[in-house]
Motif scaffolding. Sequence first.
Motif, short mmCIF file in Angstrom:
data_model
loop_
_atom_site.label_atom_id
_atom_site.label_comp_id
_atom_site.label_asym_id
_atom_site.label_seq_id
_atom_site.Cartn_x
_atom_site.Cartn_y
_atom_site.Cartn_z
N TRP A 20 1.03 -1.25 -0.21
CA TRP A 20 -0.09 0.48 1.03
C TRP A 20 0.81 1.26 -0.17
N ALA A 21 2.17 1.34 0.34
CA ALA A 21 3.10 2.12 0.84
C ALA A 21 3.21 2.51 -0.52
N HIS A 22 4.16 1.96 -0.64
CA HIS A 22 4.54 1.52 -2.71
C HIS A 22 3.29 2.24 -3.40
N ILE A 23 1.78 2.19 -3.24
CA ILE A 23 1.44 2.32 -4.35
C ILE A 23 0.79 3.10 -3.91
N VAL A 24 0.58 4.64 -3.28
CA VAL A 24 0.42 5.60 -2.76
C VAL A 24 1.38 6.90 -2.53
N THR A 25 2.83 5.90 -3.12
CA THR A 25 4.34 6.63 -2.90
C THR A 25 4.27 6.97 -4.80
N THR A 26 4.29 5.69 -5.80
CA THR A 26 3.97 6.26 -6.77
C THR A 26 2.85 6.05 -7.63
N HIS A 27 1.56 6.39 -6.62
CA HIS A 27 0.55 6.71 -7.78
C HIS A 27 -0.53 7.72 -6.36
N VAL A 73 -6.96 -0.44 -11.57
CA VAL A 73 -6.33 -0.88 -12.11
C VAL A 73 -5.63 -1.81 -10.88
N VAL A 74 -5.56 -3.64 -10.63
CA VAL A 74 -5.13 -3.65 -9.74
C VAL A 74 -4.35 -4.94 -10.22
N VAL A 75 -3.09 -4.92 -10.24
CA VAL A 75 -1.77 -5.85 -9.85
C VAL A 75 -1.48 -6.85 -8.93
N VAL A 76 -2.89 -8.20 -9.27
CA VAL A 76 -1.82 -9.36 -8.59
C VAL A 76 -0.45 -10.34 -9.73
N LYS A 77 -0.29 -10.52 -8.61
CA LYS A 77 0.53 -11.96 -8.67
C LYS A 77 -0.01 -13.29 -7.95
N PHE A 78 0.19 -14.22 -8.62
CA PHE A 78 -0.20 -15.85 -8.50
C PHE A 78 0.71 -16.27 -7.88
N SER A 79 1.01 -17.09 -7.03
CA SER A 79 1.85 -18.14 -6.77
C SER A 79 1.43 -19.20 -5.30
N ASP A 88 2.50 -28.97 2.39
CA ASP A 88 1.68 -28.31 2.02
C ASP A 88 1.88 -26.88 1.51
N ARG A 89 1.19 -27.39 -0.45
CA ARG A 89 0.88 -26.40 -0.87
C ARG A 89 -0.22 -24.78 -1.08
N ILE A 90 0.43 -24.22 -0.89
CA ILE A 90 -0.80 -23.10 -0.31
C ILE A 90 -0.26 -21.66 -1.45
N SER A 91 -1.91 -21.72 -1.40
CA SER A 91 -1.73 -20.06 -2.94
C SER A 91 -1.43 -18.35 -2.01
N ASN A 92 -0.28 -18.27 -2.36
CA ASN A 92 0.17 -17.13 -2.41
C ASN A 92 0.16 -15.71 -2.95
N ASN A 93 -1.07 -15.50 -3.31
CA ASN A 93 -1.98 -14.31 -4.41
C ASN A 93 -1.37 -13.12 -3.50
N PHE A 94 -1.19 -12.44 -3.86
CA PHE A 94 -0.96 -10.89 -3.40
C PHE A 94 -0.68 -9.54 -4.71
N VAL A 95 -1.44 -8.63 -3.61
CA VAL A 95 -1.09 -7.13 -4.65
C VAL A 95 0.19 -6.55 -4.90
N LEU A 96 0.23 -6.83 -6.11
CA LEU A 96 1.96 -6.01 -6.32
C LEU A 96 1.25 -3.93 -6.55
N THR A 97 0.92 -3.85 -7.04
CA THR A 97 0.21 -2.27 -7.62
C THR A 97 -0.67 -2.22 -7.66
N ALA A 98 -1.77 -0.79 -7.86
CA ALA A 98 -2.30 -0.79 -8.47
C ALA A 98 -2.79 1.04 -8.70
N TYR A 99 -3.73 0.99 -9.32
CA TYR A 99 -3.01 2.68 -10.14
C TYR A 99 -4.74 2.88 -11.01
#
Length: 100
Positions: A20-27, A73-79, A88-99
Motif C-alpha cells: 500500500w505504501a508503494h502504491i500511494v508513493t508511486t500513484h 486497476v490492480v495487478v496481482v501476482k499468483f503463486s 503442503d503447497r498453499i496459495s500466495n496471491n498478493f497485490v503488486l501495485t494499483a493505479y
Amino acid sequence: MKQTVSDRYGNQIYLTDERWAHIVTTHPEMDSHRNNLLLTLQAGRRKQEPLDPSKYKYYRNFDILETGYNHIVVVVKFSEKVEKDTKDRISNNFVLTAYQ
C-alpha cells in the motif's frame, strides 16, 4: 499488517501495508482509494498478463475518480508457497501495485 479478500473466482488475495505504501508513493491519486482497491479485487473483472501468466490485472469502473480516470486497476501476482511444517503447497496471491 495485511488485508485479505476473496475475488469473484474464489481466490484469496492479500494487500500488505508495504505494498500500500508503494502504491500511494508511486500513484498518489490512489491515497483515498484503499477500500475501492479491495472492492476491485472482490467484484472486478480480470485479465491474465500474456507475457507473465502468473500476473492478473483486475479492473473496475468507478464514477468518483479524479477527472480523466474511470477505472481502478490492480495487478496481482499468483503463486504458491510450501508450508514449513506440513510441506503442503498453499496459495500466495498478493497485490503488486494499483493505479487509476
